[in-house]
Design a protein around this motif. Structure first.
Motif, PDB file in Angstrom:
ATOM      1  N   ASP A  51     -14.843   5.125  10.056  1.00 42.76           N
ATOM      2  CA  ASP A  51     -13.607   5.026  10.075  1.00 42.76           C
ATOM      3  C   ASP A  51     -13.004   4.475   8.694  1.00 42.76           C
ATOM      4  O   ASP A  51     -11.880   4.855   8.277  1.00 42.76           O
ATOM      5  CB  ASP A  51     -13.383   3.892  11.196  1.00 42.76           C
ATOM      6  CG  ASP A  51     -13.313   4.523  12.597  1.00 42.76           C
ATOM      7  OD1 ASP A  51     -13.254   5.837  12.522  1.00 42.76           O
ATOM      8  OD2 ASP A  51     -13.513   3.746  13.516  1.00 42.76           O
ATOM      9  N   TRP A  52     -13.763   3.299   7.945  1.00 37.90           N
ATOM     10  CA  TRP A  52     -13.168   2.794   6.778  1.00 37.90           C
ATOM     11  C   TRP A  52     -12.832   3.951   5.719  1.00 37.90           C
ATOM     12  O   TRP A  52     -12.078   3.621   4.859  1.00 37.90           O
ATOM     13  CB  TRP A  52     -13.871   1.567   6.361  1.00 37.90           C
ATOM     14  CG  TRP A  52     -15.383   2.066   5.626  1.00 37.90           C
ATOM     15  CD1 TRP A  52     -16.521   2.428   6.361  1.00 37.90           C
ATOM     16  CD2 TRP A  52     -15.659   2.650   4.429  1.00 37.90           C
ATOM     17  NE1 TRP A  52     -17.517   2.644   5.558  1.00 37.90           N
ATOM     18  CE2 TRP A  52     -16.883   2.875   4.429  1.00 37.90           C
ATOM     19  CE3 TRP A  52     -14.618   2.519   3.323  1.00 37.90           C
ATOM     20  CZ2 TRP A  52     -17.519   3.260   3.113  1.00 37.90           C
ATOM     21  CZ3 TRP A  52     -15.541   2.883   1.999  1.00 37.90           C
ATOM     22  CH2 TRP A  52     -16.943   3.309   2.100  1.00 37.90           C
ATOM     23  N   THR A  53     -13.615   5.119   5.792  1.00 41.89           N
ATOM     24  CA  THR A  53     -13.229   6.121   4.750  1.00 41.89           C
ATOM     25  C   THR A  53     -12.069   6.937   4.946  1.00 41.89           C
ATOM     26  O   THR A  53     -11.616   7.457   3.914  1.00 41.89           O
ATOM     27  CB  THR A  53     -14.639   7.008   4.571  1.00 41.89           C
ATOM     28  OG1 THR A  53     -14.708   7.813   5.986  1.00 41.89           O
ATOM     29  CG2 THR A  53     -15.756   6.252   4.409  1.00 41.89           C
ATOM     30  N   LEU A  54     -11.511   6.902   6.268  1.00 42.17           N
ATOM     31  CA  LEU A  54     -10.411   7.890   6.568  1.00 42.17           C
ATOM     32  C   LEU A  54      -9.114   7.688   5.697  1.00 42.17           C
ATOM     33  O   LEU A  54      -8.253   8.280   5.783  1.00 42.17           O
ATOM     34  CB  LEU A  54     -10.282   7.729   7.967  1.00 42.17           C
ATOM     35  CG  LEU A  54     -11.433   8.224   8.875  1.00 42.17           C
ATOM     36  CD1 LEU A  54     -11.033   8.121  10.113  1.00 42.17           C
ATOM     37  CD2 LEU A  54     -11.900   9.577   8.465  1.00 42.17           C
ATOM     38  N   ARG A  55      -8.985   6.238   5.194  1.00 44.35           N
ATOM     39  CA  ARG A  55      -7.831   5.998   4.437  1.00 44.35           C
ATOM     40  C   ARG A  55      -8.046   6.545   3.119  1.00 44.35           C
ATOM     41  O   ARG A  55      -6.994   6.550   2.363  1.00 44.35           O
ATOM     42  CB  ARG A  55      -7.763   4.483   4.163  1.00 44.35           C
ATOM     43  CG  ARG A  55      -8.711   3.622   3.191  1.00 44.35           C
ATOM     44  CD  ARG A  55      -8.657   2.388   3.353  1.00 44.35           C
ATOM     45  NE  ARG A  55      -9.521   1.981   4.052  1.00 44.35           N
ATOM     46  CZ  ARG A  55      -9.965   0.653   4.157  1.00 44.35           C
ATOM     47  NH1 ARG A  55      -9.165  -0.229   3.514  1.00 44.35           N
ATOM     48  NH2 ARG A  55     -10.696   0.186   4.983  1.00 44.35           N
ATOM     49  N   TYR A  56      -9.106   7.356   2.695  1.00 45.25           N
ATOM     50  CA  TYR A  56      -9.302   7.936   1.235  1.00 45.25           C
ATOM     51  C   TYR A  56      -9.246   9.399   1.377  1.00 45.25           C
ATOM     52  O   TYR A  56      -9.817   9.871   2.303  1.00 45.25           O
ATOM     53  CB  TYR A  56     -10.621   7.430   0.651  1.00 45.25           C
ATOM     54  CG  TYR A  56     -10.550   5.836   0.550  1.00 45.25           C
ATOM     55  CD1 TYR A  56      -9.811   5.097  -0.457  1.00 45.25           C
ATOM     56  CD2 TYR A  56     -11.595   5.217   1.318  1.00 45.25           C
ATOM     57  CE1 TYR A  56      -9.993   3.660  -0.371  1.00 45.25           C
ATOM     58  CE2 TYR A  56     -11.570   3.798   1.131  1.00 45.25           C
ATOM     59  CZ  TYR A  56     -10.885   2.983   0.232  1.00 45.25           C
ATOM     60  OH  TYR A  56     -10.942   1.560   0.240  1.00 45.25           O
ATOM     61  N   ALA A  57      -8.485   9.895   0.399  1.00 45.61           N
ATOM     62  CA  ALA A  57      -8.795  11.434   0.297  1.00 45.61           C
ATOM     63  C   ALA A  57     -10.397  11.564   0.056  1.00 45.61           C
ATOM     64  O   ALA A  57     -11.076  11.026  -0.853  1.00 45.61           O
ATOM     65  CB  ALA A  57      -7.906  11.933  -0.714  1.00 45.61           C
ATOM     66  N   PRO A  58     -10.755  12.825   0.593  1.00 45.73           N
ATOM     67  CA  PRO A  58     -12.029  13.394   0.259  1.00 45.73           C
ATOM     68  C   PRO A  58     -12.291  13.737  -1.216  1.00 45.73           C
ATOM     69  O   PRO A  58     -11.263  14.223  -1.796  1.00 45.73           O
ATOM     70  CB  PRO A  58     -12.342  14.623   0.996  1.00 45.73           C
ATOM     71  CG  PRO A  58     -11.241  14.635   2.209  1.00 45.73           C
ATOM     72  CD  PRO A  58     -10.106  13.746   1.702  1.00 45.73           C
ATOM     73  N   VAL A  59     -13.600  13.092  -1.725  1.00 43.81           N
ATOM     74  CA  VAL A  59     -13.776  13.265  -3.102  1.00 43.81           C
ATOM     75  C   VAL A  59     -15.080  14.094  -3.179  1.00 43.81           C
ATOM     76  O   VAL A  59     -16.030  13.223  -2.807  1.00 43.81           O
ATOM     77  CB  VAL A  59     -13.868  11.856  -3.835  1.00 43.81           C
ATOM     78  CG1 VAL A  59     -14.247  12.136  -5.242  1.00 43.81           C
ATOM     79  CG2 VAL A  59     -12.460  11.397  -3.868  1.00 43.81           C
TER      80      VAL A  59
END
Length: 180
Positions: A51-59
């Protein structure tokens, strides 16, 4: 100077992780790079991203390298003396929570330090973990990575405040071919 790699926690290592670095934060990636990469990696592997990664665009790996090197260029421009202090160590152990051998900023940081060392007349050696990926600087000063079967030329990654033997350094990535 010898650069080695360690998995955190390791009391001999300079913690360069975004999670817990203090003195090693000079080489730590940013949360948006790490969060975006973690999200991308989970999605690539067919898993639900935390969940915590969903605020970031995929890299992806290539974009990670671009952003991380850009971040180090900015930090170098702001504090050359801090990089020179690292280069004056006899041995530097770069620590992170990533599993040794997996894609990690430590490899990029080591290459950047090797390039900077060359400009300062400091011989930098890197004790690579046993991986299927190899980084090197060729005889023209170009930065290269050897991995899988297809090349992509990503020029201009090291142009900027890093001193360079050539007008530009190139970062050549061998991307895995689809289905290979």
């Amino acid at each position: 100077m010898l650069i080695r790699f360690a998995k955190q926690p390791d009391s001999t290592a300079l913690d360069t992780s975004v999670k817990s670095a203090s003195t090693g934060k000079l080489l730590a990636p940013s949360w948006d790079i790490v969060g975006g990469h973690k999200r991308w990696r989970h999605e690539q592997d067919g898993y639900v991203a935390p969940d915590w990664t969903l605020r970031y665009a995929p890299v992806d790996d290539v974009e990670y390298a671009r952003r991380y090197i850009k971040l180090l260029r900015k930090r170098y421009a702001q504090d050359k003396a801090a990089f020179e202090t690292l280069l004056n160590c006899d041995e530097l152990v770069l620590g992170c929570y990533c599993v040794l051998g997996n894609f990690c900023h430590r490899e990029l940081a080591a290459i950047v330090l090797m390039l900077l060392g060359g400009q300062c007349g400091i011989q930098v050696s890197i004790a690579w973990p046993d991986v299927d990926r190899a980084w090197w600087v060729d005889d023209t000063g170009d930065l290269c990575i050897f991995e899988d079967d297809a090349y992509t030329d990503l020029s201009d990654l090291l142009i900027g405040p890093f001193p360079s033997r050539a007008a530009a350094a190139y970062y050549i990535v061998r991307e895995q071919e689809a289905g290979a």
